[in-house]
Design a protein around this motif. Structure first.
Motif, short mmCIF file in Angstrom:
data_model
loop_
_atom_site.label_atom_id
_atom_site.label_comp_id
_atom_site.label_asym_id
_atom_site.label_seq_id
_atom_site.Cartn_x
_atom_site.Cartn_y
_atom_site.Cartn_z
N THR A 101 0.84 -1.19 0.00
CA THR A 101 0.00 0.00 0.00
C THR A 101 0.88 1.24 0.00
OG1 THR A 101 -1.87 1.08 1.11
CG2 THR A 101 -0.13 0.18 2.52
N ASN A 102 0.28 2.40 -0.26
CA ASN A 102 1.03 3.66 -0.26
C ASN A 102 0.91 4.35 1.10
OD1 ASN A 102 1.83 3.39 -2.94
ND2 ASN A 102 0.01 4.47 -3.72
N TYR A 103 1.90 5.17 1.39
CA TYR A 103 1.92 5.92 2.66
C TYR A 103 2.26 7.38 2.37
CZ TYR A 103 2.00 1.31 4.81
OH TYR A 103 1.69 0.02 5.19
N ARG A 104 1.88 8.22 3.32
CA ARG A 104 2.17 9.64 3.21
C ARG A 104 2.70 10.13 4.56
NH1 ARG A 104 -0.93 13.83 4.82
NH2 ARG A 104 -2.70 12.41 5.11
N LEU A 105 3.80 10.87 4.53
CA LEU A 105 4.39 11.41 5.75
C LEU A 105 3.96 12.86 5.91
CD1 LEU A 105 6.55 10.58 8.01
CD2 LEU A 105 8.09 12.07 6.72
N GLU A 106 3.55 13.22 7.11
CA GLU A 106 3.15 14.60 7.40
C GLU A 106 3.98 15.13 8.57
OE1 GLU A 106 -1.10 16.49 7.64
OE2 GLU A 106 -0.50 15.94 9.68
N ILE A 107 4.49 16.33 8.41
CA ILE A 107 5.29 16.99 9.45
C ILE A 107 4.64 18.33 9.77
CG2 ILE A 107 7.54 17.98 10.03
CD1 ILE A 107 8.75 16.06 7.92
N VAL A 108 4.39 18.57 11.05
CA VAL A 108 3.87 19.86 11.50
C VAL A 108 4.88 20.44 12.48
CG1 VAL A 108 1.98 21.11 12.60
CG2 VAL A 108 1.48 19.06 11.22
N LEU A 109 5.45 21.58 12.15
CA LEU A 109 6.45 22.21 13.01
C LEU A 109 5.78 22.95 14.16
CD1 LEU A 109 8.92 23.61 10.33
CD2 LEU A 109 8.80 21.32 11.34
#
Length: 382
Positions: A101-109
């Motif tokens: 499956t596909n994944y998505r990385l999210e970063i919130v500073l």
């Protein structure tokens, strides 16, 4: 690899140089670019995501960690997996996830800025067929053999080195201020055996389809020149093999070319090699980095001094290190050893009794000034 990313900016800033002193005004957005890098293992092996900022070329440090970020990985189904900040700027991941499956990385500073990756498809990395080393006139070459396939054609290798570090002069004696006398060191006080560890900064890439049957034979991982301190006694290298996709290859090849082709005015700017991480809602915010996922394959090997002798190890930090010719006797122990500048190195015997000690400089006898005496969990002596 972080060193290469930061080195890219040093290269770009260096292009402003000329024969006469010149202090260019470098745009703020180029001196504080967000840098994101990591390869997340999908079979539970603890892996790291590093988030930092570039710094001006004249800064005293080369690493400015981005602390306090919220980092989450999302699957196509919406499942979320958080990454915890282990040390400043280093976020760890240890999950066993499906690779189909596909994944998505999210970063919130901390300031609210959001960044996310394009969809990431994990790749199952083939096993390392073999890892070994060869000794030649110039030193030691560490290599791997592997074989690619249709799903895993391109490879990125990283490695971590650990080795025994010894001081020039070994001593088992210590001055005890409580008794104002010299005694044997306990195991916890020993300073003659330490360990040093380093992560490599190199970008090691290869495409298996360039070779017959996609067999990558004798890929050089590390080269250790004759006399290098890493093989003064026993050395270990942990090689990590990672399959990457074509987009990641382009990113790392461009970065490698920039860091090796010093002085080229045709090198792409950071905005042109930004990788698969983008700012959300503000395309003017620069971010540099590449995140990949998949199964990491590892192999550890050890090299002993006896395997490569003669080696001719010398270390310039120990130039001038000798044991003094004049011994220090009991009344003078405090004045000679209390400051810690010198330590008792050799005993002077009269009959069966120690009556004095020959001193040496602490810098010559204390390995903890240069390394750690903590034995790594993985270390084997056989």
């Amino acid at each position: 690899m972080r060193a290469n990313i930061l080195g890219l900016f040093a290269l770009i800033f260096g292009l402003f140089a000329c024969r006469e002193p010149f202090d260019p005004e470098i745009p703020q957005q180029l001196t504080s670019v967000l840098v994101v890098e990591g390869y997340l293992d999908t079979e539970g092996l603890e892996s790291e995501l590093r988030i930092s900022r570039t710094v001006p070329i004249d800064a005293k440090t080369t690493f400015a960690p981005e602390i306090g970020a919220s980092v989450n990985l999302y699957s196509e189904s919406g499942a979320a997996f958080s990454l915890a900040e282990k040390v400043p700027g280093v976020y760890v991941f240890a999950r066993d996830l499906p690779e189909n499956t596909n994944y998505r990385l999210e970063i919130v500073l901390r300031g609210g800025e959001r960044f996310e990756s394009t969809p990431i498809r994990p790749i199952i990395t083939p096993d390392i067929i073999d890892a070994g080393f060869v000794r030649d006139q110039e030193g030691v070459e560490v290599y791997v053999n592997t074989q690619g396939n249709e799903a895993a054609d391109d490879f990125l290798w990283t490695y971590e080195e650990t080795w025994i570090f010894r001081p020039r002069i070994r001593t088992n004696y210590i001055y005890d201020p409580a008794t104002r006398n010299v005694r044997d060191r306990t195991q916890a006080e020993q300073i003659s055996l330490c360990f040093k560890s380093e992560q490599n900064p190199d970008i090691l890439l290869e495409t298996s389809s360039r070779f017959q049957n996609q067999v990558v034979f004798r890929k050089t991982i590390a080269e250790i020149p004759v006399g290098d301190e890493r093989i003064q006694e026993r050395y270990s290298i942990l090689i990590s093999q990672k399959a990457i996709d074509s987009d990641a290859v382009k990113f790392w090849e461009t970065l490698k070319r920039n860091t090796e082709d010093i002085g080229s005015i045709f090198s792409p700017l950071p905005s042109q090699i930004s990788g698969n991480i983008k700012a959300v809602g503000n395309s003017n915010i620069l971010v540099l980095g590449q995140i990949s996922m998949g199964v990491i394959k590892q192999r550890r090997i050890y090299i002993n001094l006896s395997d490569v002798s003669p080696w001719g190890y010398t270390n310039p930090i120990f130039i001038g290190c000798v044991v003094a010719e004049e011994p220090v006797r009991f009344p003078a122990y405090q004045s000679a050893f209390a400051s810690g500048v010198e330590v008792p190195a050799r005993e002077l015997m009269e009959g069966t009794t120690i009556v004095a000690y020959y001193p040496t400089e602490r810098r010559c006898a204390d390995c903890t000034l240069y390394a750690s005496r903590t034995v790594p969990d993985f270390w084997k002596n056989d």
